[in-house]
Design a protein around this motif. Structure first.
Motif, PDB file in Angstrom:
ATOM      1  N   VAL A 199       0.860  -1.188   0.000  1.00  0.00           N
ATOM      2  CA  VAL A 199       0.000   0.000   0.000  1.00  0.00           C
ATOM      3  C   VAL A 199       0.890   1.228   0.000  1.00  0.00           C
ATOM      4  O   VAL A 199       1.644   1.465   0.950  1.00  0.00           O
ATOM      5  N   GLN A 200       0.823   1.992  -1.062  1.00  0.00           N
ATOM      6  CA  GLN A 200       1.533   3.264  -1.119  1.00  0.00           C
ATOM      7  C   GLN A 200       0.519   4.370  -0.861  1.00  0.00           C
ATOM      8  O   GLN A 200      -0.384   4.593  -1.671  1.00  0.00           O
ATOM      9  N   GLY A 201       0.658   5.009   0.278  1.00  0.00           N
ATOM     10  CA  GLY A 201      -0.276   6.060   0.662  1.00  0.00           C
ATOM     11  C   GLY A 201       0.450   7.354   0.954  1.00  0.00           C
ATOM     12  O   GLY A 201       1.630   7.360   1.304  1.00  0.00           O
ATOM     13  N   TYR A 202      -0.256   8.437   0.824  1.00  0.00           N
ATOM     14  CA  TYR A 202       0.345   9.738   1.080  1.00  0.00           C
ATOM     15  C   TYR A 202       0.549   9.950   2.580  1.00  0.00           C
ATOM     16  O   TYR A 202      -0.087   9.301   3.415  1.00  0.00           O
ATOM     17  N   SER A 230      19.624   6.690  -0.762  1.00  0.00           N
ATOM     18  CA  SER A 230      20.851   5.904  -0.908  1.00  0.00           C
ATOM     19  C   SER A 230      20.556   4.625  -1.684  1.00  0.00           C
ATOM     20  O   SER A 230      19.769   3.789  -1.243  1.00  0.00           O
ATOM     21  N   LYS A 231      21.203   4.474  -2.823  1.00  0.00           N
ATOM     22  CA  LYS A 231      20.987   3.281  -3.641  1.00  0.00           C
ATOM     23  C   LYS A 231      21.376   2.018  -2.890  1.00  0.00           C
ATOM     24  O   LYS A 231      20.707   0.986  -2.975  1.00  0.00           O
ATOM     25  N   ALA A 232      22.477   2.085  -2.126  1.00  0.00           N
ATOM     26  CA  ALA A 232      22.932   0.923  -1.365  1.00  0.00           C
ATOM     27  C   ALA A 232      21.916   0.532  -0.292  1.00  0.00           C
ATOM     28  O   ALA A 232      21.624  -0.661  -0.092  1.00  0.00           O
ATOM     29  N   GLU A 233      21.371   1.528   0.415  1.00  0.00           N
ATOM     30  CA  GLU A 233      20.382   1.237   1.452  1.00  0.00           C
ATOM     31  C   GLU A 233      19.085   0.694   0.845  1.00  0.00           C
ATOM     32  O   GLU A 233      18.470  -0.214   1.401  1.00  0.00           O
ATOM     33  N   VAL A 234      18.680   1.248  -0.280  1.00  0.00           N
ATOM     34  CA  VAL A 234      17.479   0.752  -0.958  1.00  0.00           C
ATOM     35  C   VAL A 234      17.657  -0.719  -1.330  1.00  0.00           C
ATOM     36  O   VAL A 234      16.780  -1.548  -1.094  1.00  0.00           O
ATOM     37  N   THR A 235      18.807  -1.053  -1.904  1.00  0.00           N
ATOM     38  CA  THR A 235      19.092  -2.442  -2.294  1.00  0.00           C
ATOM     39  C   THR A 235      19.091  -3.365  -1.083  1.00  0.00           C
ATOM     40  O   THR A 235      18.545  -4.477  -1.124  1.00  0.00           O
ATOM     41  N   LYS A 236      19.677  -2.910   0.017  1.00  0.00           N
ATOM     42  CA  LYS A 236      19.731  -3.711   1.239  1.00  0.00           C
ATOM     43  C   LYS A 236      18.331  -3.991   1.780  1.00  0.00           C
ATOM     44  O   LYS A 236      18.002  -5.131   2.147  1.00  0.00           O
ATOM     45  N   ILE A 237      17.490  -2.974   1.828  1.00  0.00           N
ATOM     46  CA  ILE A 237      16.132  -3.144   2.354  1.00  0.00           C
ATOM     47  C   ILE A 237      15.311  -4.054   1.446  1.00  0.00           C
ATOM     48  O   ILE A 237      14.599  -4.955   1.917  1.00  0.00           O
ATOM     49  N   PRO A 248      12.566   8.859  -6.522  1.00  0.00           N
ATOM     50  CA  PRO A 248      12.442   7.970  -7.677  1.00  0.00           C
ATOM     51  C   PRO A 248      13.291   6.716  -7.457  1.00  0.00           C
ATOM     52  O   PRO A 248      14.428   6.793  -6.988  1.00  0.00           O
ATOM     53  N   ASP A 249      12.729   5.574  -7.745  1.00  0.00           N
ATOM     54  CA  ASP A 249      13.453   4.302  -7.641  1.00  0.00           C
ATOM     55  C   ASP A 249      13.829   3.958  -6.198  1.00  0.00           C
ATOM     56  O   ASP A 249      14.865   3.342  -5.946  1.00  0.00           O
ATOM     57  N   ASP A 250      13.009   4.348  -5.239  1.00  0.00           N
ATOM     58  CA  ASP A 250      13.291   3.994  -3.848  1.00  0.00           C
ATOM     59  C   ASP A 250      12.633   2.660  -3.510  1.00  0.00           C
ATOM     60  O   ASP A 250      12.205   1.899  -4.394  1.00  0.00           O
ATOM     61  N   VAL A 251      12.554   2.325  -2.204  1.00  0.00           N
ATOM     62  CA  VAL A 251      12.009   1.032  -1.780  1.00  0.00           C
ATOM     63  C   VAL A 251      10.557   0.868  -2.231  1.00  0.00           C
ATOM     64  O   VAL A 251      10.147  -0.215  -2.678  1.00  0.00           O
ATOM     65  N   ALA A 252       9.780   1.938  -2.132  1.00  0.00           N
ATOM     66  CA  ALA A 252       8.379   1.864  -2.545  1.00  0.00           C
ATOM     67  C   ALA A 252       8.264   1.469  -4.014  1.00  0.00           C
ATOM     68  O   ALA A 252       7.427   0.630  -4.389  1.00  0.00           O
ATOM     69  N   CYS A 253       9.112   2.042  -4.847  1.00  0.00           N
ATOM     70  CA  CYS A 253       9.087   1.721  -6.283  1.00  0.00           C
ATOM     71  C   CYS A 253       9.540   0.289  -6.536  1.00  0.00           C
ATOM     72  O   CYS A 253       8.940  -0.421  -7.350  1.00  0.00           O
ATOM     73  N   LYS A 254      10.595  -0.128  -5.856  1.00  0.00           N
ATOM     74  CA  LYS A 254      11.120  -1.480  -6.057  1.00  0.00           C
ATOM     75  C   LYS A 254      10.107  -2.541  -5.638  1.00  0.00           C
ATOM     76  O   LYS A 254       9.942  -3.565  -6.319  1.00  0.00           O
ATOM     77  N   VAL A 255       9.438  -2.320  -4.504  1.00  0.00           N
ATOM     78  CA  VAL A 255       8.445  -3.293  -4.043  1.00  0.00           C
ATOM     79  C   VAL A 255       7.255  -3.340  -5.003  1.00  0.00           C
ATOM     80  O   VAL A 255       6.684  -4.398  -5.271  1.00  0.00           O
ATOM     81  N   ALA A 256       6.883  -2.185  -5.536  1.00  0.00           N
ATOM     82  CA  ALA A 256       5.767  -2.145  -6.489  1.00  0.00           C
ATOM     83  C   ALA A 256       6.072  -2.953  -7.740  1.00  0.00           C
ATOM     84  O   ALA A 256       5.161  -3.470  -8.394  1.00  0.00           O
ATOM     85  N   PRO A 262       6.314  -8.793  -8.458  1.00  0.00           N
ATOM     86  CA  PRO A 262       5.009  -9.400  -8.775  1.00  0.00           C
ATOM     87  C   PRO A 262       4.376 -10.141  -7.606  1.00  0.00           C
ATOM     88  O   PRO A 262       3.165 -10.429  -7.635  1.00  0.00           O
ATOM     89  N   ASP A 263       5.166 -10.458  -6.561  1.00  0.00           N
ATOM     90  CA  ASP A 263       4.595 -11.135  -5.388  1.00  0.00           C
ATOM     91  C   ASP A 263       3.683 -10.208  -4.593  1.00  0.00           C
ATOM     92  O   ASP A 263       2.804 -10.668  -3.856  1.00  0.00           O
ATOM     93  N   PHE A 264       3.915  -8.899  -4.705  1.00  0.00           N
ATOM     94  CA  PHE A 264       3.101  -7.924  -3.986  1.00  0.00           C
ATOM     95  C   PHE A 264       1.987  -7.395  -4.881  1.00  0.00           C
ATOM     96  O   PHE A 264       2.221  -7.049  -6.040  1.00  0.00           O
ATOM     97  N   ALA A 265       0.791  -7.336  -4.319  1.00  0.00           N
ATOM     98  CA  ALA A 265      -0.315  -6.657  -5.005  1.00  0.00           C
ATOM     99  C   ALA A 265      -0.312  -5.220  -4.504  1.00  0.00           C
ATOM    100  O   ALA A 265      -0.946  -4.896  -3.501  1.00  0.00           O
ATOM    101  N   THR A 266       0.438  -4.369  -5.172  1.00  0.00           N
ATOM    102  CA  THR A 266       0.639  -3.006  -4.684  1.00  0.00           C
ATOM    103  C   THR A 266      -0.446  -2.076  -5.205  1.00  0.00           C
ATOM    104  O   THR A 266      -0.748  -2.056  -6.395  1.00  0.00           O
TER     105      THR A 266
END
Length: 328
Positions: free
Chosen positions: A84-87, A256-263, A297-305, A308-312
């Motif tokens: 769920v991506q919410g404001y 941080s690209k590294a932190e995003v990848t880690k999460i 742009p391209d943060d954790v929210a974007c990566k999880v979306a 395909p396992d997540f219904a975002t």
């Protein structure tokens, strides 16, 4: 007849033990204040939140919040991976915590993990929210307690009996209730004899829905995201059934690209191994709720979306633009 020496010391020790047992015994737990209403609210999560937690939900829910509640509750019931991506300001955290509490109290989930962002005191704040929701004034009579306490006396009274003392051993009918309230976990009372309509002093009793249920708290980088069994004596052994990812990225980690990848790796790899297997060797259902706000742009929210396992689902701040912009 007088006692002396060892005989007297043994007699005094037994009297102290009996006195301690009497002091720690809860006694009779009354029935729910309105069992029919509690049953009616089982499949009405939005109404449950406003009835049981009026201190947190003081106004009517907006359509966006109702959508959020429906998505997350459906995931908890059916074992889905829901993104769920919410404001900011929609109430992702408070609504998510409230639904987790409902799921635990009603026996939908017995073992759940709440995962917060790394750094700061986010883990302690999450645990404090749940502690404040379930604890009440231990000196007040039951009829003067919060709605949650009156509707769930099988949880409220054992907590009251502790009188805020973490190490006090509370019992019901001589059996330990095994309450644990810590910064990284909350283990609800083990109540083995209770009936919703008639209380604990009734012939047809069984373990309460929330008997021994466990909520664990950790951060996304805490290293304690694992699927250890939670055993409740007389009830069963339970693997992790649900995980709530509560805004697991900060403004700094999102940039941080590294932190995003880690999460993202933690979400995609560690979480998949949490659930156990059923007798037929099929994986047990695992709910993962990822409540997050996109920061970059391209943060954790974007990566999880993109997973395909997540219904975002993205809940927009504004569903449509007004026809008249003069007021803007």
């Amino acid at each position: 007849m007088a006692f002396y020496g060892e005989e007297r010391r043994a007699y005094d020790a037994e009297r102290r033990r009996e006195s301690s047992r009497d002091m720690n015994e809860i006694g009779a737990i009354p029935p729910c204040c309105d069992w029919a209403r509690r049953v009616d609210l089982l499949d009405k999560p939005a109404e449950w939140l406003q009835t049981m937690l009026p201190e947190y939900f003081t106004t009517a829910f907006t359509p966006a919040q109702l959508q959020l509640i429906e998505l997350e509750w459906d995931a908890l019931i059916n074992g889905a991976w829901q993104g769920v991506q919410g404001y900011r300001g929609i109430g992702k955290t408070t609504i998510g915590y409230g639904l987790i509490l409902k799921a635990v109290l009603d026996g939908v989930v017995k073992h759940i993990i709440v995962v917060t962002a790394e750094g700061g005191n986010s883990v302690e704040q999450a645990a404090a929210w749940f502690r404040n929701a379930i604890e009440d004034d231990w000196e007040a009579p039951l009829e003067e307690l919060k709605p949650l306490s009156r509707f769930y006396p099988e949880v409220a009274l054992p907590l009251q009996k502790r009188e805020g003392r973490a190490q006090r051993p509370v019992t019901l009918h001589g059996k330990p209730c095994k309450i644990v309230i810590k910064e990284d976990r909350i283990e609800l009372p083990c109540i083995y004899h209770w009936n919703g309509e008639h209380g604990s002093e009734y012939d047809d009793v069984k373990p309460s829905p929330s008997c021994g249920s466990l909520i664990r708290f950790t951060s996304i980088g805490g290293g304690s995201i694992r699927g250890a069994n939670h055993t409740i004596q007389g009830v069963g052994s339970f693997r992790v059934r649900a995980v709530m990812l509560d805004d697991v990225q900060t403004d700094a980690s999102a940039a941080s690209k590294a932190e995003v990848t880690k999460i993202v790796n933690t979400i995609n790899k560690s979480l998949k191994s949490l659930s156990g297997r059923q007798a037929n060797r099929k994986k047990e259902p695992l709910t993962i709720i990822n409540a997050i706000t996109q920061n970059q742009p391209d943060d954790v929210a974007c990566k999880v979306a993109e997973n395909p396992d997540f219904a975002t689902v993205t809940i927009p701040f504004c569903t449509e633009l007004p026809d008249n912009f003069e007021a803007w």
